[in-house]
Design an enzyme around this catalytic site. Structure first.
Site: not given
Length: 124
Positions: A90, A94, A92, A66, A46, A73
């Site tokens: 991707h 939004r 984008g 996020g 993240e 794993h």
């Protein structure tokens, strides 16, 4: 001190097309059986995806946060250094989706794979 400082996560590169973070495996990152806790793989994923997504934004106006992380794993790690490499699938306006691979550096073994989805939102 933030979480990344506390854990020792280092940013190697953060661009809109690739982000790389690293961490040294220490006893503090291990679960009771002596291997890296799976949550560390997810934190690395993240973090790398968020850094990359935000690198392509004017963060005075918008930020990427996020909204979903899925981590698989593959191999346990007990020592060494982990490197997470994130690339957008991707990007984008939004939503962004990033693929993240975590490798143990010395062996180059793939230890986990994550998909991270981020929402682009107005900065508050």
């Amino acid at each position: 001190m933030n979480l990344l400082e506390l854990l020792g996560v280092k940013t190697v590169r953060a661009t809109a097309t690739e982000a790389i973070v690293e961490i040294a495996v220490t006893d503090q990152l291990k679960q009771p059986f002596g291997v890296v806790h799976g949550g560390i793989n997810t934190i690395l994923a993240e973090t790398a995806a968020s850094l990359g997504a935000n690198a392509g934004l004017d963060t005075t106006q918008q930020i990427a946060v996020g909204v979903n992380v899925e981590t698989h794993h593959l191999y346990t790690v007990a020592q060494g250094r982990l490197r997470a490499n994130a690339k957008p699938l991707h990007a984008g306006k939004r939503l962004q989706t990033w693929q993240v691979e975590v490798h143990e550096q010395a062996s180059a073994r793939l230890t986990s794979v994550s998909t991270v989805t981020l929402m682009i939102t107005a900065r508050q």
